[in-house]
Scaffold this active site. Structure first.
Site, PDB file in Angstrom:
ATOM      1  N   CYS A  28      -5.216  -2.948   2.814  1.00 63.18           N
ATOM      2  CA  CYS A  28      -5.051  -2.858   4.267  1.00 63.18           C
ATOM      3  C   CYS A  28      -6.321  -3.225   5.019  1.00 63.18           C
ATOM      4  O   CYS A  28      -6.811  -4.343   4.938  1.00 63.18           O
ATOM      5  CB  CYS A  28      -4.553  -1.448   4.623  1.00 63.18           C
ATOM      6  SG  CYS A  28      -3.889  -1.298   6.311  1.00 63.18           S
ATOM      7  N   LYS A  78      -9.360   2.300  -3.076  1.00 61.23           N
ATOM      8  CA  LYS A  78      -9.848   1.849  -1.776  1.00 61.23           C
ATOM      9  C   LYS A  78     -11.258   2.351  -1.531  1.00 61.23           C
ATOM     10  O   LYS A  78     -11.555   3.538  -1.683  1.00 61.23           O
ATOM     11  CB  LYS A  78      -8.908   2.332  -0.664  1.00 61.23           C
ATOM     12  CG  LYS A  78      -9.151   1.658   0.684  1.00 61.23           C
ATOM     13  CD  LYS A  78      -8.052   2.014   1.673  1.00 61.23           C
ATOM     14  CE  LYS A  78      -8.215   1.260   2.986  1.00 61.23           C
ATOM     15  NZ  LYS A  78      -7.164   1.588   3.954  1.00 61.23           N
ATOM     16  N   GLU A 103       0.847  -1.206   0.000  1.00 62.00           N
ATOM     17  CA  GLU A 103       0.000   0.000   0.000  1.00 62.00           C
ATOM     18  C   GLU A 103       0.883   1.257   0.000  1.00 62.00           C
ATOM     19  O   GLU A 103       1.849   1.348   0.763  1.00 62.00           O
ATOM     20  CB  GLU A 103      -0.885  -0.021   1.246  1.00 62.00           C
ATOM     21  CG  GLU A 103      -1.710   1.229   1.467  1.00 62.00           C
ATOM     22  CD  GLU A 103      -2.405   1.232   2.814  1.00 62.00           C
ATOM     23  OE1 GLU A 103      -3.340   2.020   3.001  1.00 62.00           O
ATOM     24  OE2 GLU A 103      -2.017   0.416   3.694  1.00 62.00           O
TER      25      GLU A 103
END
Length: 502
Positions: free
Chosen positions: A375, A323, A262
């Protein structure tokens, strides 16, 4: 002594027992991984709630939740104070408030159980239903925080075999009701142990069930762990050093798929289009490889434009994954009109990413289609299953360096194991400083890299196709069973004589 104060003093020992049981529950989760502690700790809580008044039940449930999260998520303080720029006293206050909010869900679940309990054979099932419904609400309300759900304690064989059938909430229910039934057995209701024995007997047979099958040839994947400290990563002038480190590590790898963590490249995508992206496209074409790497998608010259925490795909097919579920107070500020003035006065910096609201199709890579999460998103089962059955391989790109050497990375890795088992897909996990690993489609750890050092882990991942029962139905079946138990308990309570109802 006032009546209220006398009640607090007399209730304190049970509050303390509940707090200690909640704290002990952390031993069931990574990195300790002692799943037997889960039914034991929940059994203690169940015993403390028997015949408890509603108000006392809330207090004991709150104390249990406070013990669980005070020892389970202290890394929140580390992030706010060390990397978030928040004064230590304010960070401690914010962490305490966060723990109190999480503990309130446990308190409300216990209060609901106390309201409906009837001191008969239904109570263990009602307690488990109330507890798991509390976990579910905590995972969805106000963006949710589905962390340290009891079911994650079962991320070890053979218990993991239940995951593709019932998911993490179903496992939470099984572990919780097992603890409550054991307590009732100690009280003389030994027939209540029959469901526990049945579950233990069936569990080994479930390991032989398979709901998915292989598709295509295995893929060799190189997972690059850069080990770049946040203070270095986001410091002006370090970008070239970071890029050189990742290119150097990549040159040592031979995977057809290469995954960087990430925000491995901590800058905007438009600033990379002149040199870096063309160079990566050249590497992909020359070596027949495919790259996935984290970066910031947006334009630094457009202050009002969207800014995404993204993963870019470069290979035969270029694209982005953006995301969808951001970390509150970490990647965006909830209720900005209310909180922005406060942060401005306190001079506290706050990231401001934009959540992606559109559909995210799996990214085509060689003969596989990859479902990506970034994540914290891996904690949300529905986000993973949305890409199925199209996704044949799962990738999680993460950076847990914000949490130092705490238990956060191990907890998140345990959650990722559950997602892989629920989905019936191999999952490759590339992180900045650990835990970089390959998790098999049954949730077993197949390979991992030592944390807190730079390195490359090259693994062979197998694409899978098909759907598990959890993929098909999600949490619907489990929630329906829980609702039915609560409905039966409510019907039972209405039939009780008024004098017997507390």
């Amino acid at each position: 002594m006032p009546k209220k104060a006398k009640w607090l003093v007399s209730g304190f020992p049970r509050w303390l027992a509940a707090f200690l049981a909640g704290a002990a529950l952390n031993l069931a989760f990574a990195p300790y991984r002692q799943p037997w502690v889960a039914p034991l700790a929940l059994g203690v809580l169940y015993a403390l709630l028997t015949a408890a008044p509603v108000r006392a039940a809330f207090g004991r449930g709150f104390a249990f939740g406070a013990g669980l999260f005070a020892f389970g998520v202290p890394w929140v303080y580390l992030t706010l104070s060390r990397f978030g720029g928040m004064p230590a006293s304010l960070a401690a206050l914010a962490c305490a408030l966060f723990i109190a909010i999480l503990a309130s869900y446990a308190g409300l679940a216990c209060m609901a159980f106390a309201r409906l309990q009837g001191r008969d054979g239904l109570d263990p099932w009602l307690f488990a239903a109330a507890w798991v419904l509390g976990e579910w609400v905590r995972g969805v309300f106000l963006t949710g925080f589905p962390w340290l759900d009891v079911g994650y304690a079962a991320s070890l064989p053979p218990l993991m075999a239940w995951a593709p059938l019932v998911g993490v909430l179903g496992l939470s229910f099984l572990l919780t009701v097992a603890g409550a039934l054991a307590v009732d057995a100690l009280r003389g209701r030994r027939r209540g142990l029959l469901p526990v024995l049945l579950m233990l007997g069936v569990t080994p047979a479930l390991a032989g069930l398979s709901f998915v099958h292989r598709t295509g040839a295995p893929i060799t994947a190189s997972l690059v762990q850069g080990d770049v400290l946040p203070t270095v990563k986001w410091h002006p002038g370090t970008l070239r050093m970071i890029i050189r480190r990742y290119l150097r590590l990549t040159a040592k790898s031979d995977g057809r798929l290469v995954v960087w963590p990430e925000t491995a490249i901590p800058t905007y995508s438009h600033q990379l289009r002149r040199r870096f992206i063309p160079y990566m496209q050249h590497l992909a074409r020359a070596g027949g490889r495919h790259f996935l790497f984290g970066l910031i998608e947006g334009n630094a010259n457009d202050p009002n434009g969207p800014v995404y925490n993204a993963v870019m795909s470069i290979g035969r097919h270029d694209g982005f994954y953006r995301k969808r579920h951001l970390v509150p107070f970490g990647e965006y500020l909830p209720w900005p009109a209310l909180l922005n003035p406060v942060l401005d006065v306190l001079h506290i910096p706050m990231a401001s990413f934009t959540p992606w609201h559109g559909a995210e199709a799996p990214l085509p890579i060689a003969h596989a289609r990859v479902g990506v999460t970034i994540c914290y998103e891996v904690a949300y089962g529905p986000l993973v299953t949305q890409g199925l059955p199209g996704a044949t391989l799962l990738v999680n790109a993460s950076d847990d360096s914000w949490y130092g050497h705490s238990n956060e990375a191990a907890q998140q890795f345990q959650i990722a194991q559950m997602r892989a088992a629920e989905a019936g897909r191999d999952m490759v996990i590339a992180t900045n400083d650990g835990i970089t690993a390959l998790v098999g489609h049954t949730g077993r750890i197949r390979a991992r890299l030592a944390p807190f050092r730079e390195g490359v882990l090259t693994v062979v991942a197998q694409p899978y196709t098909g759907l598990t029962p959890y993929d098909r139905f999600g949490n619907t079946g489990v929630l329906a069973v829980l609702a039915l138990i609560v409905a039966v308990a409510g019907w039972r309570r209405r039939r009780m004589k008024p004098a017997s109802v507390r």
